[in-house]
Design a protein around this motif. Structure first.
Motif, PDB file in Angstrom:
ATOM      1  N   ASN A 127       0.890  -1.233  -0.090  1.00 50.32           N
ATOM      2  CA  ASN A 127      -0.104  -0.021   0.116  1.00 50.32           C
ATOM      3  C   ASN A 127       1.041   1.195  -0.174  1.00 50.32           C
ATOM      4  O   ASN A 127       1.615   1.379   0.936  1.00 50.32           O
ATOM      5  CB  ASN A 127      -0.979   0.028   1.135  1.00 50.32           C
ATOM      6  CG  ASN A 127      -1.886  -1.052   1.357  1.00 50.32           C
ATOM      7  OD1 ASN A 127      -2.745  -1.250   0.001  1.00 50.32           O
ATOM      8  ND2 ASN A 127      -2.339  -1.838   2.306  1.00 50.32           N
ATOM      9  N   PHE A 128       0.827   2.103  -1.194  1.00 52.92           N
ATOM     10  CA  PHE A 128       1.530   3.151  -1.433  1.00 52.92           C
ATOM     11  C   PHE A 128       0.844   4.457  -1.551  1.00 52.92           C
ATOM     12  O   PHE A 128       0.055   4.448  -2.396  1.00 52.92           O
ATOM     13  CB  PHE A 128       2.739   2.991  -2.350  1.00 52.92           C
ATOM     14  CG  PHE A 128       3.601   4.368  -2.679  1.00 52.92           C
ATOM     15  CD1 PHE A 128       4.522   4.543  -1.473  1.00 52.92           C
ATOM     16  CD2 PHE A 128       3.495   5.144  -3.609  1.00 52.92           C
ATOM     17  CE1 PHE A 128       5.449   5.454  -1.897  1.00 52.92           C
ATOM     18  CE2 PHE A 128       4.326   5.788  -3.740  1.00 52.92           C
ATOM     19  CZ  PHE A 128       5.268   6.344  -2.941  1.00 52.92           C
ATOM     20  N   ARG A 129       0.702   5.274  -0.395  1.00 50.17           N
ATOM     21  CA  ARG A 129      -0.053   6.464  -0.725  1.00 50.17           C
ATOM     22  C   ARG A 129      -1.774   6.396  -1.064  1.00 50.17           C
ATOM     23  O   ARG A 129      -2.157   6.931  -1.836  1.00 50.17           O
ATOM     24  CB  ARG A 129       0.408   7.679  -1.614  1.00 50.17           C
ATOM     25  CG  ARG A 129       1.812   8.125  -1.346  1.00 50.17           C
ATOM     26  CD  ARG A 129       2.652   8.766  -2.397  1.00 50.17           C
ATOM     27  NE  ARG A 129       3.601   9.563  -1.932  1.00 50.17           N
ATOM     28  CZ  ARG A 129       4.622  10.049  -2.686  1.00 50.17           C
ATOM     29  NH1 ARG A 129       4.276  10.569  -3.842  1.00 50.17           N
ATOM     30  NH2 ARG A 129       5.710  10.720  -2.217  1.00 50.17           N
ATOM     31  N   GLY A 130      -1.900   5.200  -0.487  1.00 49.50           N
ATOM     32  CA  GLY A 130      -3.562   4.861  -0.405  1.00 49.50           C
ATOM     33  C   GLY A 130      -3.834   3.890  -1.596  1.00 49.50           C
ATOM     34  O   GLY A 130      -4.833   3.712  -1.961  1.00 49.50           O
ATOM     35  N   LYS A 131      -2.762   3.625  -2.406  1.00 48.93           N
ATOM     36  CA  LYS A 131      -3.062   2.866  -3.800  1.00 48.93           C
ATOM     37  C   LYS A 131      -2.334   1.434  -3.543  1.00 48.93           C
ATOM     38  O   LYS A 131      -1.113   1.265  -2.922  1.00 48.93           O
ATOM     39  CB  LYS A 131      -2.581   3.552  -4.886  1.00 48.93           C
ATOM     40  CG  LYS A 131      -3.319   4.642  -5.199  1.00 48.93           C
ATOM     41  CD  LYS A 131      -2.825   5.427  -6.531  1.00 48.93           C
ATOM     42  CE  LYS A 131      -2.958   4.659  -7.628  1.00 48.93           C
ATOM     43  NZ  LYS A 131      -2.281   5.028  -8.788  1.00 48.93           N
TER      44      LYS A 131
END
Length: 209
Positions: A127-131
């Motif tokens: 999960n990276f910056r909500g994605k």
């Protein structure tokens, strides 16, 4: 021929089979029909079977001096279950040529799990910056205590590509090559300025909201 054998080994053999694990006291518990014991579940177990260093009866590790240790017939038996059965490019002739080279009486081929150069490529979801993003980890073996462990050596991730881009223009930060003689005072000052600017932006944003 030996280099071709190693290359063929990499693309032809499966490192492990994926099977349902055994569950205790569960209605879904699988019956032991021999498939679970026959499957190769760990990388080091794959190496032991390739070298003929695992007992076919007990599954225990064989040591130098044991009767079946690196026995040619035992290795031939294990090689038959280490091939990737889903790879349709592997015909019987290729398997026969590979096995013949690996099991050569004059110069057999063995694998050393602790030899330098082995690496693992692992694809993970993060999960990276909500994605939800895909990240690839490159791992290598490292000695630890009395054994070895896998450690992350490199990372390939789209989110990291711009982090180390060199700034352009006259306003870019600059450290003189002799900064080490001053204890990198300019680096410390630059980082403090960036922290102050970041706090100022947060305060302005908070007041605006």
């Amino acid at each position: 021929m030996r280099k071709l054998t190693l290359l063929f080994f990499i693309i032809a053999l499966s490192t492990m089979d994926y099977v349902q694990g055994q569950v205790v006291n569960s209605p879904a518990r699988i019956q032991d029909d021999g498939r679970f014991a026959a499957s190769t579940k760990q990388v080091n177990q794959f190496f032991r079977r390739f070298n003929g260093e695992e007992s076919p009866d007990t599954g225990n590790r064989l040591n130098p001096g044991d009767t079946d240790y690196r026995d040619r017939a035992l290795r031939s038996k294990y090689l038959g279950i280490l091939f990737d059965e889903d790879n349709r490019a592997l015909d019987n002739e290729l398997r026969r040529a590979f096995s013949q080279d690996v099991l050569s009486e004059s110069l057999p081929y063995y694998l050393n799990f602790h030899r330098e150069g082995w690496f693992a490529e692992v694809e993970v979801q993060v999960n990276f910056r909500g994605k939800r993003e895909t990240c690839t980890l490159f791992m290598k073996l490292q000695s630890e205590g009395l054994g070895y462990e896998w450690v992350i050596d490199k990372v390939s991730f789209n989110g990291f590509k711009g982090i180390f881009d060199k700034p352009q223009g006259e306003n870019k930060s600059f450290l003189h090559p002799l900064s080490h003689e001053l204890g990198f005072m300019n680096l410390r000052r630059h980082l403090m300025i960036r922290q102050s600017q970041s706090r100022l932006r947060q305060q302005i944003l908070h007041r605006t909201i």
